[in-house]
Design an enzyme around this catalytic site. Structure first.
Site, PDB file in Angstrom:
ATOM      1  N   MET A   1      -3.399   0.942  -8.509  1.00 44.24           N
ATOM      2  CA  MET A   1      -3.707   0.390  -9.822  1.00 44.24           C
ATOM      3  C   MET A   1      -2.971  -0.934  -9.965  1.00 44.24           C
ATOM      4  O   MET A   1      -1.746  -0.963 -10.040  1.00 44.24           O
ATOM      5  CB  MET A   1      -3.299   1.376 -10.905  1.00 44.24           C
ATOM      6  CG  MET A   1      -4.063   2.701 -10.825  1.00 44.24           C
ATOM      7  SD  MET A   1      -3.604   3.845 -12.127  1.00 44.24           S
ATOM      8  CE  MET A   1      -1.929   4.262 -11.614  1.00 44.24           C
ATOM      9  N   GLN A  62       1.296   0.639  -0.748  1.00 42.60           N
ATOM     10  CA  GLN A  62      -0.084   0.419  -0.312  1.00 42.60           C
ATOM     11  C   GLN A  62      -0.300  -1.058   0.011  1.00 42.60           C
ATOM     12  O   GLN A  62       0.020  -1.931  -0.796  1.00 42.60           O
ATOM     13  CB  GLN A  62      -1.071   0.856  -1.395  1.00 42.60           C
ATOM     14  CG  GLN A  62      -2.513   0.821  -0.900  1.00 42.60           C
ATOM     15  CD  GLN A  62      -3.478   1.407  -1.919  1.00 42.60           C
ATOM     16  OE1 GLN A  62      -3.883   0.714  -2.838  1.00 42.60           O
ATOM     17  NE2 GLN A  62      -3.857   2.665  -1.741  1.00 42.60           N
ATOM     18  N   CYS A  91     -10.634  -0.451  -2.016  1.00 42.66           N
ATOM     19  CA  CYS A  91     -10.711  -1.378  -3.145  1.00 42.66           C
ATOM     20  C   CYS A  91     -12.120  -1.948  -3.271  1.00 42.66           C
ATOM     21  O   CYS A  91     -12.645  -2.541  -2.331  1.00 42.66           O
ATOM     22  CB  CYS A  91      -9.716  -2.514  -2.980  1.00 42.66           C
ATOM     23  SG  CYS A  91      -9.758  -3.706  -4.362  1.00 42.66           S
ATOM     24  N   LYS A 144      -6.309   5.226   2.494  1.00 40.78           N
ATOM     25  CA  LYS A 144      -7.138   5.600   1.347  1.00 40.78           C
ATOM     26  C   LYS A 144      -8.486   4.907   1.511  1.00 40.78           C
ATOM     27  O   LYS A 144      -8.536   3.693   1.680  1.00 40.78           O
ATOM     28  CB  LYS A 144      -6.499   5.182   0.030  1.00 40.78           C
ATOM     29  CG  LYS A 144      -7.311   5.601  -1.201  1.00 40.78           C
ATOM     30  CD  LYS A 144      -6.565   5.258  -2.490  1.00 40.78           C
ATOM     31  CE  LYS A 144      -7.338   5.798  -3.697  1.00 40.78           C
ATOM     32  NZ  LYS A 144      -8.585   5.059  -3.955  1.00 40.78           N
ATOM     33  N   HIS A 175     -11.613   8.842  -1.860  1.00 38.38           N
ATOM     34  CA  HIS A 175     -12.264   8.693  -3.158  1.00 38.38           C
ATOM     35  C   HIS A 175     -13.762   8.730  -2.862  1.00 38.38           C
ATOM     36  O   HIS A 175     -14.332   7.744  -2.390  1.00 38.38           O
ATOM     37  CB  HIS A 175     -11.873   7.375  -3.807  1.00 38.38           C
ATOM     38  CG  HIS A 175     -12.443   7.186  -5.174  1.00 38.38           C
ATOM     39  ND1 HIS A 175     -12.084   6.133  -5.989  1.00 38.38           N
ATOM     40  CD2 HIS A 175     -13.346   7.909  -5.889  1.00 38.38           C
ATOM     41  CE1 HIS A 175     -12.743   6.215  -7.128  1.00 38.38           C
ATOM     42  NE2 HIS A 175     -13.515   7.280  -7.083  1.00 38.38           N
ATOM     43  N   ASN A 208      -9.546  12.369  -4.260  1.00 36.68           N
ATOM     44  CA  ASN A 208      -9.404  11.466  -5.397  1.00 36.68           C
ATOM     45  C   ASN A 208     -10.739  11.377  -6.134  1.00 36.68           C
ATOM     46  O   ASN A 208     -11.766  11.110  -5.519  1.00 36.68           O
ATOM     47  CB  ASN A 208      -8.969  10.084  -4.893  1.00 36.68           C
ATOM     48  CG  ASN A 208      -8.807   9.060  -6.001  1.00 36.68           C
ATOM     49  OD1 ASN A 208      -9.018   7.881  -5.780  1.00 36.68           O
ATOM     50  ND2 ASN A 208      -8.433   9.480  -7.187  1.00 36.68           N
ATOM     51  N   GLY A 209     -10.722  11.618  -7.433  1.00 31.08           N
ATOM     52  CA  GLY A 209     -11.949  11.489  -8.222  1.00 31.08           C
ATOM     53  C   GLY A 209     -12.251  12.729  -9.041  1.00 31.08           C
ATOM     54  O   GLY A 209     -11.872  13.846  -8.697  1.00 31.08           O
ATOM     55  N   ASN A 210     -12.930  12.516 -10.182  1.00 30.67           N
ATOM     56  CA  ASN A 210     -13.389  13.606 -11.052  1.00 30.67           C
ATOM     57  C   ASN A 210     -12.249  14.335 -11.754  1.00 30.67           C
ATOM     58  O   ASN A 210     -12.353  15.519 -12.041  1.00 30.67           O
ATOM     59  CB  ASN A 210     -14.240  14.625 -10.293  1.00 30.67           C
ATOM     60  CG  ASN A 210     -15.527  14.048  -9.757  1.00 30.67           C
ATOM     61  OD1 ASN A 210     -15.818  12.877  -9.936  1.00 30.67           O
ATOM     62  ND2 ASN A 210     -16.320  14.869  -9.085  1.00 30.67           N
TER      63      ASN A 210
END
Length: 338
Positions: A1, A62, A91, A144, A175, A208-210
């Site tokens: 982020m 990262q 990204c 990632k 993700h 990752n996600g949801n």
């Protein structure tokens, strides 16, 4: 982020259930060529390391990019201050597309064949990156990534992740959405792919996600059998998701500000302001006073101004008595419907 994973915020989340925190995506070229940029992030990592003694939870740095030598050189600048180094292959932003890194290294056209004696090994520049990182940097290397482009066969993501494992990745985070510069989240993440990936790899897989609530964390883990669950933007609104708590927004904001005072000059004023806005917005965005809060927050010039705003005006707008002892602790972070 981007600009949202500062050391005070990482420490806040680790106080409330997070077991592995990541920095924002760092630019290796700037770490090597911009002294101010390097020193800023070294301060962040040093302060985070010193403060983590209370939680003893690891932090992963990262990095992005497509040049193995540059990434390894940059990694060596920060490797003593972290527990792992992650290569971002997810990204979706426009600058990543223009720079040909992040999620824009997932297409098969970026998987050139590399000749070896007696066999052909199909690896791409991203696998070379991971191999260089895993062999030349001290901390473990992770990756990632997102789903390989929709033009590729559905099995491409699993095939690609297997190459990353072979190259030396210690774990991968998926993700399970496709890359899009215009829409970062196109529909729900495809957890079926995560489950397939988990079954195919020997190394740990993080999903990752949801995830918006603690129940989502549990559901995601049950569906994917992943070794861990990564949460990004939802954590900005509720940094206590992993403690199965919806905190009072003012209390958690004040707790964050206390950490910022303990770790001065680490988070920028803009970052601090944005975090507090997220905390309040998560539960109070539809309140009639929310726009007044936004305006008042933008007029604040420092941590003490923001703290005063929360203790006085925001508390009054919420219809709660002003309390001088509005200090947050884990026992105080009760569920609130405000």
């Amino acid at each position: 982020m981007i600009k949202q994973s500062d050391a005070p915020f990482r420490l806040l989340t680790q106080r409330h259930g997070v077991t592995l925190a990541y920095t924002q995506m760092l630019d290796p070229h700037k770490l090597l060529g911009d002294r101010d940029y390097l020193e800023f992030h070294l301060r962040d990592l040093t302060a985070g390391r010193d403060a983590r003694s209370e939680t003893d939870e690891p932090v992963v740095v990262q990095l992005c990019g497509n040049d193995p030598e540059i990434i390894v050189q940059a990694g060596k600048k920060i490797q003593d201050l972290c527990s792992g180094i992650d290569l971002n292959l997810g990204c979706p932003q426009e600058h990543a597309r223009e720079g040909h890194y992040g999620g824009y290294l997932l297409a098969k056209k970026d998987w050139p064949l590399v000749q070896t004696i007696g066999k052909h090994l199909s690896i791409g520049i991203h696998v070379i990156l991971v191999s260089a990182m895993s062999h030349l940097l001290q901390p473990p290397t992770s990756v990632k990534l997102r789903l390989c482009p929709s033009s590729s066969p559905p099995s491409s993501t699993v095939e690609f992740a297997a190459l990353l494992e072979q190259a030396g990745a210690s774990w991968v985070t998926l993700h399970a959405r496709h890359v899009s510069a215009r829409r970062r989240r196109q529909g729900a993440a495809d957890l079926d792919v995560v489950r397939t990936l988990k079954a195919a790899l020997r190394i740990p897989v993080v999903s990752n996600g949801n995830v918006r609530t603690w129940e989502d964390v549990q559901r995601n883990k049950d569906e994917t059998q992943a070794d861990g669950i990564m949460v990004g933007e939802s954590l900005l609104g509720n940094p206590c998701i992993f403690a199965n708590v919806i905190p009072d927004p003012v209390r958690v904001s004040l707790e964050y500000l206390e950490i910022c005072k303990e770790l001065p000059d680490i988070a920028t004023h803009k970052t601090i302001e944005t975090h507090v806005r997220h905390f309040i917005e998560f539960q109070c965005s539809r309140r009639p006073w929310y726009n007044k809060f936004r305006a008042a927050l933008s007029a604040c010039e420092g941590v003490h101004d923001i703290e005063h705003l929360l203790r006085t005006k925001v508390t009054r707008w919420r219809g709660k008595a002003t309390r001088k002892d509005y200090d947050a602790c884990i026992d105080d972070l009760e569920y609130t419907t405000d």
